[in-house]
Enzyme design. Structure first.
Site, PDB file in Angstrom:
ATOM      1  N   HIS A   1      69.623  59.238 -60.608  1.00  0.00           N
ATOM      2  CA  HIS A   1      71.032  60.317 -61.094  1.00  0.00           C
ATOM      3  C   HIS A   1      71.188  59.807 -62.728  1.00  0.00           C
ATOM      4  O   HIS A   1      71.473  60.529 -62.818  1.00  0.00           O
ATOM      5  CB  HIS A   1      71.747  59.888 -60.108  1.00  0.00           C
ATOM      6  CG  HIS A   1      72.968  60.721 -60.422  1.00  0.00           C
ATOM      7  ND1 HIS A   1      74.211  60.708 -61.075  1.00  0.00           N
ATOM      8  CD2 HIS A   1      73.022  61.960 -60.316  1.00  0.00           C
ATOM      9  CE1 HIS A   1      74.819  61.110 -60.981  1.00  0.00           C
ATOM     10  NE2 HIS A   1      74.150  62.478 -60.649  1.00  0.00           N
TER      11      HIS A   1
ATOM     12  N   HIS B   1      68.393  67.641 -61.493  1.00  0.00           N
ATOM     13  CA  HIS B   1      70.035  67.515 -61.344  1.00  0.00           C
ATOM     14  C   HIS B   1      70.543  67.665 -60.059  1.00  0.00           C
ATOM     15  O   HIS B   1      70.761  66.822 -59.246  1.00  0.00           O
ATOM     16  CB  HIS B   1      71.201  67.196 -62.621  1.00  0.00           C
ATOM     17  CG  HIS B   1      72.421  66.364 -62.259  1.00  0.00           C
ATOM     18  ND1 HIS B   1      73.346  67.324 -62.787  1.00  0.00           N
ATOM     19  CD2 HIS B   1      72.666  65.731 -61.671  1.00  0.00           C
ATOM     20  CE1 HIS B   1      74.587  66.507 -62.997  1.00  0.00           C
ATOM     21  NE2 HIS B   1      73.933  65.860 -62.219  1.00  0.00           N
TER      22      HIS B   1
ATOM     23  N   ASN C   1      71.933  62.461 -65.683  1.00  0.00           N
ATOM     24  CA  ASN C   1      72.986  62.698 -66.057  1.00  0.00           C
ATOM     25  C   ASN C   1      73.491  62.218 -67.278  1.00  0.00           C
ATOM     26  O   ASN C   1      74.573  63.116 -67.658  1.00  0.00           O
ATOM     27  CB  ASN C   1      73.672  62.550 -64.551  1.00  0.00           C
ATOM     28  CG  ASN C   1      75.602  62.599 -64.397  1.00  0.00           C
ATOM     29  OD1 ASN C   1      75.902  64.119 -63.968  1.00  0.00           O
ATOM     30  ND2 ASN C   1      76.374  61.322 -64.603  1.00  0.00           N
TER      31      ASN C   1
ATOM     32  N   ILE D   1      79.494  61.132 -59.688  1.00  0.00           N
ATOM     33  CA  ILE D   1      79.770  62.292 -60.103  1.00  0.00           C
ATOM     34  C   ILE D   1      78.962  63.415 -60.636  1.00  0.00           C
ATOM     35  O   ILE D   1      77.501  63.051 -60.621  1.00  0.00           O
ATOM     36  CB  ILE D   1      80.756  61.655 -61.586  1.00  0.00           C
ATOM     37  CG1 ILE D   1      81.097  62.700 -62.136  1.00  0.00           C
ATOM     38  CG2 ILE D   1      79.131  60.998 -62.632  1.00  0.00           C
ATOM     39  CD1 ILE D   1      82.278  62.868 -62.184  1.00  0.00           C
TER      40      ILE D   1
ATOM     41  N   HIS E   1      71.709  65.113 -56.758  1.00  0.00           N
ATOM     42  CA  HIS E   1      73.054  65.391 -55.393  1.00  0.00           C
ATOM     43  C   HIS E   1      72.458  66.426 -53.549  1.00  0.00           C
ATOM     44  O   HIS E   1      73.075  65.640 -52.906  1.00  0.00           O
ATOM     45  CB  HIS E   1      73.822  66.541 -56.337  1.00  0.00           C
ATOM     46  CG  HIS E   1      74.634  65.672 -57.227  1.00  0.00           C
ATOM     47  ND1 HIS E   1      75.597  65.713 -57.391  1.00  0.00           N
ATOM     48  CD2 HIS E   1      74.057  66.016 -58.810  1.00  0.00           C
ATOM     49  CE1 HIS E   1      76.649  64.704 -58.503  1.00  0.00           C
ATOM     50  NE2 HIS E   1      74.984  65.082 -59.173  1.00  0.00           N
TER      51      HIS E   1
END
Length: 867
Positions: free
Chosen positions: A719, A528, A723, A867, A533
């Site tokens: 993602h 993740h 997520n 997010i 990110h």
């Protein structure tokens, strides 16, 4: 009669002929949490009365201003007369944060040519969000639309006027001569000068290392390694803030107070929208648990800090946490303004800490415990990107034997032969029937230090067999610890095999829990954080610094970067920092980010492509006749099946789009902005990887298409896959424990007696504690929600994001393809043949279903890591 002299394809000099152009400006005034900033509004009205207005000035894209160009290093387009927004005082601004339209009239004539940009000067005392300017009936042209989507601060904050361009697309060499100087200047502004503290109105995109995770000024317990810029701790770069160094360590950046977390610097246009910020703050209220731990310990019956049974856990969803509004409210008031928590602690007796029922237990409260569901989640859970095909037995280790001794698996043929349908190990491997979930090598170098903290866990290997019905069954779990005499002596390992009854069945459940703990930690910090990110942030910075908003690749990638820098900055401030939520709730604790750095050593950009990843993990082989160019070796692999559909749709869209602007490889090579962009990605953004030979050279259309496809895939679908299932799967902690606090008990110990007499209680005393669970559930609920302004794959914020009809047509086809994929996913989920899509828990796999409603849905692919 007017005279026209053509000087070049884009440069025209014309006579004089006065006329006017009417325009409409759409903007949003400064608001906070959907309420008008009354003080700023009053000041703005005073500014208007005093003549300090909002000024606009059109710039020609076809006529040079020779006088202006003489004072500049580059050509400049003819400037129109300055004009002002009309009716600012009399225009009624909506009470809620929203759009307001203003009329504007420009003096412009045919001799000025066609407007291609405009300047704006804000002489008010507060900023506003400029969305669009639309010009109607431009002489000899028609309509011109400008997509701005940018905060415009008072002019005093800028050294150069703000300039916005029309929605026309140009590669650098095709840019109209009158716009080239403005194009170059805008990129220079965005790059900044690399020095100084950056303020909220700054628009500077720059790089820095991760020297902001620790807080040495608070003491040695908050010291963390600096990630990036060293051989020992390589890492992608983050956005620079320019904050001063810490007092006790000049190499570390000072931190801002927790209560100012929302004001951490990112370029202003990268910040959450006001709607998104309102949603985020509302959902983030549950994070106040970090202030309330002592009070919450008394809220659960029997054993403080522990769940006593699975029914006790279910009370979080069915009964909620009973909270009184006495001293607890006073405790909260010390840290958070009452207005922000008044809806959380209500005087009407409601239970504010009642969580939604996670999907994993919605239909069946016990099916999560089955071996089939345990294995299924490796193919259709929140971390389906680690399992690989077993190609050697026993499984080997890649750890340095001089440092870590013998780490080869101790699993034997005898321990798994009964579960492979009469095959030999060799036959099962050749038949592509054996698989492994292997967290051993990642964890072992850190395990000794981890187990010196409150965490007590193992490094795990899990062997699985592919059954005829397409499901996997676990055959053996190996739990390993560092040798008590030191790392060079290798590992001490114990192998457990499936059992259903008695103490052996209870130990098997614990063994699966340790695997889930390993997988949960790896998921959060690697699958993740690191691989989506963190890895994407350098691409965002390089794009904004080197690719003009006029550039076709900027227009292609821009939607896939929305909110990412903001959520990453907040993550560094409250999530992955020393003492942050990640360290509080996930088993590696203070070693989490250091561990992610060690994994980044093996990060390879081309391998982030889904087909390449599946081949690398042995889950697929190349096959030219397949629609996706590969064939899956596990046919019922929901993540891969749906992912390949999405991947191919993205690649087709990217390919068709790039083909509009690049007719051959030479155009790629001669695109100066594109080459600067790719050079900066490699040499600055991923600087610790700049010498790797696997980087695409960016000399061909194929390299451009593949690279952009990877960026879009990682930012959107990958993602989403790792997520938005966090709460549906992990909101019920027994299914996805994030830490463990005890090892398997010795047969002579009291804990072993408890394991025999009350296995449920022993299980819960081993995994994540009660308080950690509540904090962790609060966190994943926030991270799993879609905000009310989410923009999903196949959508754009502005339907006029480009003027190019061909690009708009291709994008429409992309959207239709995604709709077809949605229908296919729903059809497969309802087909009983595909058992891994539903599982014993009766939970359909929807994490790669493109669209979604807002909220906690367990589906939907946003354009970006938002997010």
């Amino acid at each position: 009669m007017d005279t026209i002299t053509k000087k070049s394809k884009h440069e025209v000099i014309i006579g004089t002929n006065n006329s006017k152009i009417n325009g409409v400006v759409v903007l949003m005034k400064k608001n906070f949490l959907e309420l008008n900033d009354i003080r700023e509004s009053v000041v703005d009205r005073v500014d208007e009365i005093m003549g300090r207005k909002v000024a606009l000035q059109l710039i020609s894209s076809t006529v040079l201003d020779h006088q202006e160009s003489q004072h500049s290093e580059s050509y400049r387009g003819k400037l129109g007369k300055k004009t002002y927004l009309e009716d600012w005082i009399t225009k009624i601004t909506p009470l809620a944060a929203g759009d307001t339209t203003y009329n504007v009239t420009f003096e412009w004539n045919e001799e000025m040519g066609i407007p291609g940009a405009f300047k704006v000067q804000n002489f008010h005392h507060s900023e506003f969000y400029l969305k669009t300017l639309t010009l109607e009936h431009v002489p000899n042209h028609g309509r011109v639309h400008f997509v701005c989507n940018s905060w415009v601060y008072p002019a005093e904050y800028y050294k150069r006027d703000r300039v916005f361009f029309s929605n026309q697309t140009y590669v650098p060499s095709q840019t109209p001569t009158p716009l080239r100087g403005y194009r170059d200047e805008e990129l220079e502004n965005l790059r900044g000068n690399g020095t100084g503290k950056l303020e909220e109105w700054d628009r500077v995109y720059d790089y820095d290392i991760y020297n902001d995770l620790g807080d040495p000024d608070k003491g040695t317990v908050y010291v963390r390694p600096i990630l990036g810029g060293s051989v020992k701790y390589p890492y992608p770069r983050r956005g620079r803030t320019g904050r001063p160094p810490a007092s006790s360590d000049p190499k570390s950046e000072s931190r801002i107070p927790l209560y100012r977390s929302l004001s951490i610097y990112v370029p202003r246009d990268e910040r959450f929208s006001q709607m998104k910020m309102a949603d985020f703050v509302a959902y983030a209220l549950k994070s106040i648990f970090q202030f309330l731990a002592p009070e919450f310990e008394a809220l659960f019956d029997k054993t403080p800090k522990e769940f006593d049974s699975f029914e006790d856990v279910l009370q979080l969803y069915e009964g909620g946490v009973q909270v009184s509004n006495g001293s607890l409210l006073e405790k909260i008031r010390e840290n958070i303004p009452f207005e922000m928590i008044k809806e959380l602690l209500r005087p009407d007796g409601e239970k504010p800490f009642k969580f939604p029922v996670p999907q994993i237990i919605k239909e069946d409260k016990t099916a999560w415990r089955s071996d089939e569901e345990f294995a299924r989640e490796m193919l259709a859970g929140i971390n389906p990107v680690v399992i690989r095909r077993l190609q050697e037995f026993p499984p080997a280790s890649k750890l340095d034997t001089e440092l870590y001794g013998k780490q080869t698996s101790t699993i034997t043929e005898e321990q798994i032969l009964d579960g492979i349908d009469g095959l030999t190990i060799t036959e099962a491997i050749k038949s592509n029937k054996l698989f492994i979930l292997d967290h051993h090598d990642t964890l072992m170098p850190y395990l000794r230090r981890i187990n010196e903290t409150a965490t007590k866990t193992y490094a795990t290997r899990t062997i699985l067999y592919l059954k005829k019905d397409g499901t996997l069954k676990p055959l053996a779990i190996e739990l390993s610890l560092p040798h008590p005499n030191g790392d060079p002596y290798g590992a001490v390992s114990t192998v457990y095999t499936p059992a259903e009854d008695g103490v052996e069945g209870s130990i098997w459940q614990l063994a699966k829990a340790y695997v889930s703990v390993n997988d949960s930690g790896y998921h959060q910090i690697i699958s993740h954080w690191l691989n989506t990110h963190s890895a994407i942030e350098p691409f965002i910075i390089a794009t904004k610094r080197q690719l003009s908003i006029l550039h076709p690749i900027h227009k292609l990638l821009h939607p896939h970067f929305r909110d990412t820098m903001n959520i990453n900055a907040l993550g560094r401030q409250t999530l992955i920092n020393a003492g942050g939520f990640l360290e509080m709730t996930v088993f590696p604790g203070k070693f989490a980010m250091e561990m992610s750095s060690s994994v980044y050593r093996n990060w390879v950009f081309p391998d982030q492509a889904l087909p390449a990843d599946l081949i690398k993990r042995g889950l697929a082989i190349e096959e030219s006749t397949s629609p996706h160019g590969i064939r899956l070796l596990v046919e019922d692999y929901p993540y891969a099946v749906d992912g390949l559909e999405i991947w191919t749709a993205i690649k087709t869209w990217v390919q068709n789009y790039c083909n509009i602007y690049y007719k051959n490889d030479e155009m790629i090579q001669k695109d100066t902005e594109l080459q600067s962009w790719w050079k900066e990605v490699r040499e600055k953004g991923h600087a610790d990887k700049k010498h790797e030979p696997w980087w695409p050279k960016m000399q061909t259309k194929e390299e451009l298409i593949n690279s952009c496809t990877i960026i879009v895939w990682v930012s959107s679908a990958l993602h989403a896959a790792v997520n938005f299932g966090q709460y549906p799967y992990g909101g019920y902690i027994p299914n996805r424990p994030s830490t463990s606090r005890r090892l398997i008990p010795d047969p002579e110990s009291p804990d072993y007696v408890e394991l025999k007499s009350d296995p449920e209680k022993a299980f819960l005393k081993t995994i994540t504690s009660q308080m950690q669970s509540v904090v962790g559930i609060s966190l994943v609920e926030i991270l799993s929600r879609h905000s009310s302004d989410e923009v999903f794959l196949g959508q754009r914020e502005d339907i006029e994001w480009t003027k190019d009809e061909e690009a708009l047509k291709e994008f429409e086809m992309f959207g239709k393809k995604l709709e077809e994929i949605e229908k296919r996913i729903m059809k497969m989920n309802s087909d009983g043949r595909w058992r891994n899509r539903f599982g014993p828990v009766k939970m359909p796999y929807t994490l790669l279903y493109p669209s979604s409603e807002i909220g906690l849905t367990g589906r939907g692919i946003p354009n970006s890591i938002s997010i």
